[in-house]
Design an enzyme around this catalytic site. Structure first.
Site, mmCIF file in Angstrom:
data_model
loop_
_atom_site.group_PDB
_atom_site.id
_atom_site.type_symbol
_atom_site.label_atom_id
_atom_site.label_comp_id
_atom_site.label_asym_id
_atom_site.label_seq_id
_atom_site.Cartn_x
_atom_site.Cartn_y
_atom_site.Cartn_z
ATOM 1 N N GLU A 50 23.803 -26.842 3.149
ATOM 2 C CA GLU A 50 23.618 -27.523 1.866
ATOM 3 C C GLU A 50 24.565 -26.995 0.791
ATOM 4 O O GLU A 50 24.945 -27.715 -0.128
ATOM 5 C CB GLU A 50 22.169 -27.424 1.394
ATOM 6 C CG GLU A 50 21.166 -28.236 2.209
ATOM 7 C CD GLU A 50 20.655 -27.494 3.442
ATOM 8 O OE1 GLU A 50 21.175 -26.405 3.771
ATOM 9 O OE2 GLU A 50 19.717 -28.024 4.084
ATOM 10 N N PHE A 118 4.076 -25.793 2.902
ATOM 11 C CA PHE A 118 5.228 -25.524 3.756
ATOM 12 C C PHE A 118 6.509 -26.062 3.103
ATOM 13 O O PHE A 118 6.545 -27.202 2.656
ATOM 14 C CB PHE A 118 5.019 -26.173 5.130
ATOM 15 C CG PHE A 118 6.218 -26.024 6.048
ATOM 16 C CD1 PHE A 118 6.631 -24.764 6.464
ATOM 17 C CD2 PHE A 118 6.937 -27.140 6.469
ATOM 18 C CE1 PHE A 118 7.743 -24.621 7.291
ATOM 19 C CE2 PHE A 118 8.045 -27.004 7.302
ATOM 20 C CZ PHE A 118 8.447 -25.741 7.702
ATOM 21 N N GLN A 119 7.535 -25.242 3.035
ATOM 22 C CA GLN A 119 8.843 -25.575 2.453
ATOM 23 C C GLN A 119 8.741 -26.011 0.992
ATOM 24 O O GLN A 119 9.422 -26.934 0.554
ATOM 25 C CB GLN A 119 9.556 -26.639 3.302
ATOM 26 C CG GLN A 119 9.985 -26.067 4.647
ATOM 27 C CD GLN A 119 10.991 -26.916 5.392
ATOM 28 O OE1 GLN A 119 10.962 -28.135 5.305
ATOM 29 N NE2 GLN A 119 11.861 -26.270 6.136
ATOM 30 N N LYS A 168 7.501 -35.984 -1.881
ATOM 31 C CA LYS A 168 7.574 -36.955 -0.767
ATOM 32 C C LYS A 168 6.738 -38.211 -1.026
ATOM 33 O O LYS A 168 7.163 -39.321 -0.705
ATOM 34 C CB LYS A 168 7.134 -36.265 0.523
ATOM 35 C CG LYS A 168 7.497 -37.051 1.763
ATOM 36 C CD LYS A 168 7.278 -36.222 3.013
ATOM 37 C CE LYS A 168 7.617 -37.015 4.259
ATOM 38 N NZ LYS A 168 7.365 -36.236 5.478
ATOM 39 N N MET A 480 41.231 -9.277 -2.877
ATOM 40 C CA MET A 480 41.188 -9.011 -4.315
ATOM 41 C C MET A 480 40.377 -7.749 -4.622
ATOM 42 O O MET A 480 40.729 -6.963 -5.502
ATOM 43 C CB MET A 480 40.604 -10.219 -5.068
ATOM 44 C CG MET A 480 40.628 -10.077 -6.569
ATOM 45 S SD MET A 480 42.304 -9.763 -7.189
ATOM 46 C CE MET A 480 42.794 -11.402 -7.692
#
Ligand code: TPP
Length: 567
Positions: A50, A118-119, A168, A480
């Site tokens: 993502e 959940f999630q 949802k 760097m």
């Protein structure tokens, strides 16, 4: 009014915003949306992480000048886009993030959000400081207005990312939808038109200046104000320096171009800007990386500061003429007033001083010893690419070499993480830019450390047919950081040696991309010419010395006058 599900309303809203493509990864909390996507004309590009999707949307936004859209599921999907949003926020990029969320209510009708379902992640709380706007939809009927508001806020005034969180159940419920174009947001009225009195003051100051100079920032790129900037600069014969984010807004092959100022700006720009008596600063936040210590920054200059974001004015430097306004209309108004008052300026003493300094700078420019140095490679790359080619960069030495040695000519052709300095940004951003501009060659200048962070997007570029070129300046180091340890920590190298793994050519081949090692500049040219014709992503592994430093450099805690280390 039309009755439809929330998911259908979302897609209809995106269509009305003229969205053609979005980047993302699906998941449980997005299933209703993906189901509707099957029947939609909007292309969904399946990223491999993502974070990559968010950077792709950002690269798309920066190259196209319109919003870029990414989508992630609830919980870990949403938290994976956080870096991408912070990155977009700091570089004022209009990224729209759509996140799935657990349902507002569970089957037994008890409230579900906030109960560690959940999630579940509180993505609104998490992203509040790094988005310009975020909202959680509570009912399907709110979706059209939430999307409209997100696009409006993200793309107007000073652009920035916006997030719409979609529980949802709001995606599945049917409701009467109002797609009205009217968007009223209390307290949000970006002011893009400058005050005429301030324009008058700015013009007077410019006309009376002996050593005027422009400092052009990312705001010029964002506002599409490059033609107006060129007109003013040529009319008054003003040298133009850019900030890191401003790179590409003024053609660097123009005699008035000084290149970038800043920690790794050109010696020319860092020196000349200190001489200015009037500084026309456009769309810049005067970030510390650009100015060095403020004590001693442009000591003799009266500053005219144009910015669409009133909060930027007076934040870091004191200004003589503050102008709140979008760069394009503001520069247009300044031009209109100027052309009434002056003819095109001739080469006065200031211009002659600038030209002499530039000639000296160019004649003494040091591209390093040996055949295959990063500066030489970047110079050769410029020669091989068309003017409209887009360069993305990763973060570190590769980024600063690209800023110093790849001459940009067209606006919006340099895409890099300026504010957050996000390793791993360049490659997915290059993919996003290629989707926005399929006709343009897109090249990611990468360090081996950065490329490792999002290299899995090779999968996306190959399976979705989005060919870009990745040049890995491979020093087997976090270069760097090693440079700072070399210069400021007595060469006590800690946690910077990456070793010689992976073999980047083989890695690319494993994904079905082209992968090549090169050893010389001649080989490099041949490979680039080939890559420009190939219809698949090419990764070019370039061995460079782990001891190379990027110079010039303003040491930490010092000012532009202290710029050291060559030209
Ligand atoms: C995500 C992230 N982690 C850590 C850093 C700190 N950092 C800045 S530059 C750099 C090294 C970059 O190494 P590489 O990509 O190999 O580029 P090089 O400097 O060698 O060109 C690191 C670790 C960062 N900017 N971003």
């Amino acid at each position: 009014m039309a009755k439809m599900t929330g998911a259908q309303a979302l897609l209809e809203s995106l269509k009305r915003e003229k969205v053609e493509v979005m980047f993302g990864i699906s998941g449980g909390a997005l299933l209703p949306i993906h189901d509707v996507l099957c029947d939609s004309e909007i292309r969904h590009i399946l990223a491999r992480h993502e974070q990559g999707a968010a950077h792709m949307a950002d690269g798309y936004a920066r190259a196209s000048g319109t919003a870029g859209v990414c989508m992630a599921t609830s919980g870990p999907g949403a938290t994976n886009i956080v870096t991408g949003l912070a990155n977009a926020y700091l570089d004022s990029s209009p990224v729209i993030a759509l996140t799935g969320q657990v349902p507002t209510y569970s089957a037994n009708t008890s409230y579900m959000i906030g109960r560690d379902a959940f999630q579940e992640a509180d993505i609104i709380g998490i992203t509040t400081p790094i988005t310009k706007y975020n909202v959680q939809v509570k009912h399907a009927s709110e979706i059209p207005n939430a999307v409209k508001s997100a696009f409006y806020i993200a793309t107007t005034g000073r652009p920035g990312p916006a997030l719409v969180d979609l529980p949802k159940d709001t995606q599945t419920v049917k409701a009467e939808m109002d797609f009205s174009d009217n968007v009223q947001i209390r307290g949000y009225k970006p002011n893009t038109d400058p005050h005429p009195l301030q324009i008058k003051k700015a013009v007077n100051l410019l006309l009376n200046a002996e050593r005027p100079m422009v400092l052009a920032g990312g705001g010029v790129n964002l506002s599409g104000a490059s033609p107006e900037l060129l007109q003013i600069a040529e009319l008054l014969m003003m040298p133009v320096a850019t900030t890191f984010m401003g790179k590409s807004c003024f053609p660097e092959n123009h005699p008035l171009s000084m290149g970038n100022i800043g920690m790794h700006g050109t010696m020319l720009a860092n020196k000349m800007i200190l001489e200015a008596d009037v500084l026309l600063a456009v769309g810049t936040r005067f970030q510390d990386r650009s100015t060095g210590t403020l004590n001693g920054f442009c000591p003799d200059a009266k500053i005219i500061h144009i910015d669409v974001d009133a909060a930027e004015i007076g934040k870091n430097v004191d200004v003589e003429v503050p102008i709140v306004g979008d760069a394009k209309p503001t520069l247009t108004m300044i031009n209109q007033r100027l052309v009434k008052k002056v003819k095109k300026q001739k080469n006065g003493p200031w211009v002659k001083q600038v030209q002499a300094a530039k000639e000296k700078y160019l004649s003494e420019l040091d591209l390093g010893s040996g055949d295959l140095t990063s500066p030489k490679l970047l110079k050769e790359l410029r020669r091989l690419l068309p003017e409209q080619a887009i360069i993305a960069t990763e973060v570190g030495q590769n980024q600063m070499w690209a800023a110093l040695h790849f001459q940009t000519i067209k606006p919006r052709t340099f895409i890099s993480s300026g504010g957050l300095g996000t390793m791993g940004f360049g490659f997915p951003a290059a993919i996003g830019a290629k989707v926005a501009c399929p006709e343009c060659p897109v090249v990611d200048i990468a360090g081996d450390g950065s490329f490792r962070m999002t290299e899995q997007e090779l999968g996306t570029s190959v399976t979705e047919d989005i060919p870009v070129i990745v040049i890995v300046l491979n020093n087997s180091m976090l270069g760097m950081v090693a440079q700072w340890q070399r210069l400021f920590y007595q060469k006590r190298y800690a946690a910077v040696k990456l070793g010689n793994v992976p073999d980047f050519a083989k890695l690319a081949q494993a994904y079905g991309a082209e992968g090549v090692h090169i050893e010389s500049l001649t080989e490099f040219s041949a490979v680039i010419k080939n890559a420009l014709k190939t219809e698949v992503t090419t990764v070019i592994d370039v061995p460079i010395s782990p001891d190379d430093d990027v110079f010039p450099m303003v040491p930490p805690g010092k000012g532009l006058k202290d710029t050291v280390g060559g030209l």
